[in-house]
Design a protein around this motif. Structure first.
Motif, PDB file in Angstrom:
ATOM      1  N   ALA A 136      30.970  17.134 -17.206  1.00  0.00           N
ATOM      2  CA  ALA A 136      30.139  18.211 -16.672  1.00  0.00           C
ATOM      3  C   ALA A 136      30.852  18.887 -15.506  1.00  0.00           C
ATOM      4  CB  ALA A 136      28.787  17.657 -16.228  1.00  0.00           C
ATOM      5  N   ALA A 137      31.497  18.066 -14.668  1.00  0.00           N
ATOM      6  CA  ALA A 137      32.167  18.619 -13.492  1.00  0.00           C
ATOM      7  C   ALA A 137      33.340  19.509 -13.890  1.00  0.00           C
ATOM      8  CB  ALA A 137      32.644  17.485 -12.577  1.00  0.00           C
ATOM      9  N   GLN A 155      38.797  17.444  -7.442  1.00  0.00           N
ATOM     10  CA  GLN A 155      37.505  17.863  -6.864  1.00  0.00           C
ATOM     11  C   GLN A 155      36.363  17.064  -7.484  1.00  0.00           C
ATOM     12  OE1 GLN A 155      37.655  22.093  -7.670  1.00  0.00           O
ATOM     13  NE2 GLN A 155      37.626  22.559  -5.488  1.00  0.00           N
ATOM     14  N   LYS A 200      30.796   8.905 -18.567  1.00  0.00           N
ATOM     15  CA  LYS A 200      31.868   9.857 -18.825  1.00  0.00           C
ATOM     16  C   LYS A 200      31.379  11.306 -18.699  1.00  0.00           C
ATOM     17  CE  LYS A 200      35.310  10.288 -22.304  1.00  0.00           C
ATOM     18  NZ  LYS A 200      35.252  10.540 -23.739  1.00  0.00           N
ATOM     19  N   GLY A 201      30.099  11.502 -19.030  1.00  0.00           N
ATOM     20  CA  GLY A 201      29.528  12.846 -18.996  1.00  0.00           C
ATOM     21  C   GLY A 201      29.584  13.486 -17.619  1.00  0.00           C
ATOM     22  N   GLN A 202      29.597  12.665 -16.558  1.00  0.00           N
ATOM     23  CA  GLN A 202      29.648  13.217 -15.198  1.00  0.00           C
ATOM     24  C   GLN A 202      30.953  13.974 -14.976  1.00  0.00           C
ATOM     25  OE1 GLN A 202      27.288  12.918 -12.549  1.00  0.00           O
ATOM     26  NE2 GLN A 202      25.999  12.454 -14.289  1.00  0.00           N
ATOM     27  N   PRO A 237      31.295   9.556  -4.710  1.00  0.00           N
ATOM     28  CA  PRO A 237      30.012   9.271  -4.047  1.00  0.00           C
ATOM     29  C   PRO A 237      29.130   8.338  -4.870  1.00  0.00           C
ATOM     30  CG  PRO A 237      30.472  11.619  -4.001  1.00  0.00           C
ATOM     31  CD  PRO A 237      31.526  11.005  -4.862  1.00  0.00           C
ATOM     32  N   GLN A 238      29.176   8.496  -6.192  1.00  0.00           N
ATOM     33  CA  GLN A 238      28.360   7.606  -7.029  1.00  0.00           C
ATOM     34  C   GLN A 238      28.975   6.214  -7.097  1.00  0.00           C
ATOM     35  OE1 GLN A 238      26.684   9.335 -10.702  1.00  0.00           O
ATOM     36  NE2 GLN A 238      27.753  11.193 -10.152  1.00  0.00           N
ATOM     37  N   HIS A 298      23.346  12.025  -7.647  1.00  0.00           N
ATOM     38  CA  HIS A 298      23.353  11.801  -6.200  1.00  0.00           C
ATOM     39  C   HIS A 298      23.109  13.091  -5.421  1.00  0.00           C
ATOM     40  CE1 HIS A 298      27.281  13.170  -7.299  1.00  0.00           C
ATOM     41  NE2 HIS A 298      27.655  13.299  -6.051  1.00  0.00           N
ATOM     42  N   LEU A 324      27.080  23.481  -6.067  1.00  0.00           N
ATOM     43  CA  LEU A 324      28.379  22.799  -5.909  1.00  0.00           C
ATOM     44  C   LEU A 324      29.542  23.611  -6.481  1.00  0.00           C
ATOM     45  CD1 LEU A 324      29.745  19.967  -5.096  1.00  0.00           C
ATOM     46  CD2 LEU A 324      29.800  19.613  -7.552  1.00  0.00           C
ATOM     47  N   PHE A 332      24.144  15.752 -11.759  1.00  0.00           N
ATOM     48  CA  PHE A 332      24.734  14.799 -10.819  1.00  0.00           C
ATOM     49  C   PHE A 332      23.606  14.086 -10.067  1.00  0.00           C
ATOM     50  CE2 PHE A 332      27.831  18.484 -10.847  1.00  0.00           C
ATOM     51  CZ  PHE A 332      28.550  17.958 -11.912  1.00  0.00           C
ATOM     52  N   PHE A 354      25.086  20.162 -22.033  1.00  0.00           N
ATOM     53  CA  PHE A 354      25.299  18.947 -22.817  1.00  0.00           C
ATOM     54  C   PHE A 354      23.983  18.374 -23.335  1.00  0.00           C
ATOM     55  CE2 PHE A 354      28.706  19.336 -19.776  1.00  0.00           C
ATOM     56  CZ  PHE A 354      29.843  18.968 -20.481  1.00  0.00           C
ATOM     57  N   TYR A 410      33.797  14.953  -5.210  1.00  0.00           N
ATOM     58  CA  TYR A 410      32.398  15.349  -5.008  1.00  0.00           C
ATOM     59  C   TYR A 410      31.429  14.670  -5.959  1.00  0.00           C
ATOM     60  CZ  TYR A 410      34.661  18.973  -2.289  1.00  0.00           C
ATOM     61  OH  TYR A 410      35.419  19.633  -1.384  1.00  0.00           O
ATOM     62  N   ILE A 411      31.899  14.237  -7.118  1.00  0.00           N
ATOM     63  CA  ILE A 411      30.978  13.704  -8.132  1.00  0.00           C
ATOM     64  C   ILE A 411      31.168  12.204  -8.352  1.00  0.00           C
ATOM     65  CG2 ILE A 411      30.156  13.939 -10.506  1.00  0.00           C
ATOM     66  CD1 ILE A 411      29.725  16.409  -8.703  1.00  0.00           C
ATOM     67  N   ASN A 446      23.716  15.573 -18.095  1.00  0.00           N
ATOM     68  CA  ASN A 446      24.816  15.288 -17.158  1.00  0.00           C
ATOM     69  C   ASN A 446      24.640  15.949 -15.801  1.00  0.00           C
ATOM     70  OD1 ASN A 446      25.918  13.838 -19.206  1.00  0.00           O
ATOM     71  ND2 ASN A 446      27.473  15.346 -19.737  1.00  0.00           N
ATOM     72  N   ARG A 501      22.584  25.482 -13.669  1.00  0.00           N
ATOM     73  CA  ARG A 501      23.843  25.087 -13.046  1.00  0.00           C
ATOM     74  C   ARG A 501      25.024  25.795 -13.711  1.00  0.00           C
ATOM     75  NH1 ARG A 501      25.641  18.844 -13.406  1.00  0.00           N
ATOM     76  NH2 ARG A 501      25.825  19.436 -15.591  1.00  0.00           N
TER      77      ARG A 501
END
Lengths: 286, 246
Positions: A189-190, A199, A184-186, A207-208, B97, B106, B95, B89, A203-204, B93, B155
């Motif tokens: 963070a985005a 987006q 969930k953190g991905q 792809p994963q 990839h 990004l 990325f 965080f 982008y996040i 977190n 970042r």
């Protein structure tokens, strides 16, 4: 009298033995029995060193049997093989285009099921439930006739269309599970960086997700290849239909079906091996 | 830089066992360039309060004003606010990839529509600032925890935020890596960045904070300068908490 005494003595000793707990260190431990479980060997790991894995036995067994049939019984097997293999391009065509269609439909279905919009979840949920609840063969024939009635398209395209819709539902579930496997953190963070949700997905998350679900897509491809034999009922000349047409000419039913089975088996085994290698590569790269 | 005002903020969660009041009527002001540290036992609502500030959690009641703009109002473009408020965080977190450089470039490229060359120059500059110039082309998984967290800070900084939120930035780190992250944060504080952070690093709170907040059970129980909070705490629960951890 004396005899009686010795017998009583013996019984007493036996009873004592029964009630005494053995402290012999070499005695077998009474612990719970363990059940040895291994991963399925159907998709072998690339690094496996044994010569006799079940995959190898099956694969080389199938190859050897084909060779024996071709060499020692050229009549009628040579003819059966060439006839059945004529269906190979159609089988592959249907499989490849349908899997592409299924991936596209599945991506949208997967995204729809994790969307925040309730009505989208609902539509995707109904689609998946509907497809899962009807036998593939019934769906195929139904969609084939439905498409045929309203659009007047060629049989091949109708078959690809129906297989894509059927497998799209399963693919949707794979994509949904893949998306939910990303921490969930991905996403947090985005969006904390100012990206919009779409987006962030593009982008996040996606792809994963692709990396996670690639082996599963490979397995779907194998299932699709096998289930594509169902299109033979739609009068498409795939491997199975070529075989059946040959039977109707020569009545060599058992021989022909043996060859059809061998061809499917060999292709499927090769593909499952490739998926295994792919999976291992992805593991290695983290 | 920015001023963060939290006014009478409440956050409730509905759980199967009833309603959980994670934050109860919190009031807090972080002035321009101030460093405010929130301390308190786990489960006291510190992180929830922090996450409300950039709307990762939606407040149930109350208002949060950033530079006078109410972010709890439905008319506010929350993405605009998130661009201006960076967040770091506990679990980094990053990325996985993308390379370290791509992690940093990004958001400037996609959100601010910055050119690739400009974004990369900015990213390299920021990497130099956090002492990781040589790591631009590796993937985050090849970095230690402390290095990952420094990349995460870089970042966030790439969006040139007016304020930064830190959610227990050192809690997932091995002891020997905590200092390298705290050093970067101390530098940021000295440069006048407005910072609101949740941390268990009392040393950092003493050295860099302008104000320390003590929270327990979703309530702000006491606030004051680090000197006052650590030397003469007044609330019995603050005293109890500090006795346990110091």
């Amino acid at each position: 009298m004396n005899d009686n005494n010795t017998i009583e003595e013996k019984i007493r000793k036996e009873k004592l033995k029964e009630t005494t707990v053995s402290i012999d260190p070499h005695a077998a431990k009474p612990g719970p029995a363990t059940i040895q479980m291994t991963d399925g060997v159907l998709i072998p790991k690339k690094g496996e060193k044994h010569i006799f894995t079940s995959w190898r036995l099956t694969f080389f067994g199938a190859l050897a049997l084909s060779a024996i049939l071709l060499i020692f019984f050229p009549d009628p097997y040579r003819q059966i093989f060439t006839t059945c293999l004529r269906g190979l391009p159609v089988t592959f065509e249907v499989t490849i285009f349908s899997i592409i269609g299924a991936v596209i439909i599945g991506t949208f279905t997967g995204l729809g099921s994790v969307s925040k919009k309730r009505w989208l979840n609902m539509i995707c949920g109904i689609y998946v439930e509907l497809i899962r609840g009807i036998p593939l063969l019934v769906q195929l024939i139904f969609i084939y006739y439905a498409v045929g009635r309203f659009f007047h398209v060629e049989g091949l395209i109708a078959a690809i269309f129906s297989l894509s819709i059927c497998f799209g539902a399963y693919m949707g579930e794979i994509v949904r599970a893949g998306i939910q496997a990303i921490p969930k953190g991905q996403m947090e963070a985005a969006i904390a960086l100012g990206l919009s949700r779409s987006q962030a997905f593009r982008y996040i998350i996606l792809p994963q997700t692709i990396k996670v679900i690639l082996p599963a897509i490979g397995n779907e491809f194998i299932s699709m290849l096998k289930d594509s034999s169902l299109v033979s009922v739609l009068s498409l000349e795939d491997i199975l239909r070529c075989g059946r047409m040959y039977i109707s000419r020569t009545f060599l039913s058992l021989e022909t079906m043996l060859v059809v089975a061998l061809i499917y088996l060999i292709i499927t085994l090769v593909l499952s091996r490739l998926v295994g290698i792919l999976e291992e590569r992805l593991h290695k790269n983290g | 830089m920015a001023k963060i005002e939290i006014k009478d903020l409440s956050k409730d969660y509905t759980t199967p066992n009833g309603v959980l009041h994670a934050v109860k009527h919190a009031n807090l002001t972080v002035n321009d360039g101030e460093v405010v540290v929130i301390i308190g036992p786990s489960g006291s609502g510190k992180s929830t309060l922090l996450r409300c500030v950039n709307a990762l959690e939606t407040a149930t009641d109350g208002h949060i004003l950033i530079d006078g703009v109410d972010i709890t109002s439905p008319d506010t473009d929350i993405r605009q606010i998130r661009e201006e408020v960076g967040m770091v965080f506990q679990s980094f977190n990053l990325f996985p990839h993308l390379t370290v450089l791509d992690n940093i470039t990004l958001a400037p490229m996609k959100v601010k529509k910055m050119g690739k060359a400009e974004a990369e120059a900015l990213a390299k500059d920021l990497l130099k600032r956090v002492g990781l110039s040589d790591k631009a082309d590796v993937h985050p998984t090849q970095l230690s925890g402390g290095q990952q967290q420094r990349v995460a800070i870089a970042r966030s900084l790439a969006m040139k935020p007016k304020a930064m939120l830190f959610d227990e930035p050192t809690s997932a780190l091995d002891p020997e890596m905590i200092k390298e992250v705290l050093d970067v944060m101390t530098d940021l504080a000295k440069e006048g960045m407005t910072m609101l952070l949740v941390t268990h690093e009392m040393g950092f709170a003493k050295a860099a904070a302008d104000k320390v907040i003590f929270m327990d059970n979703g309530e702000i129980l006491e606030e004051g300068t680090p000197d006052k909070m650590f030397s003469h705490p007044e609330n019995p629960r603050t005293i109890d908490f500090l006795n346990h951890i110091l």
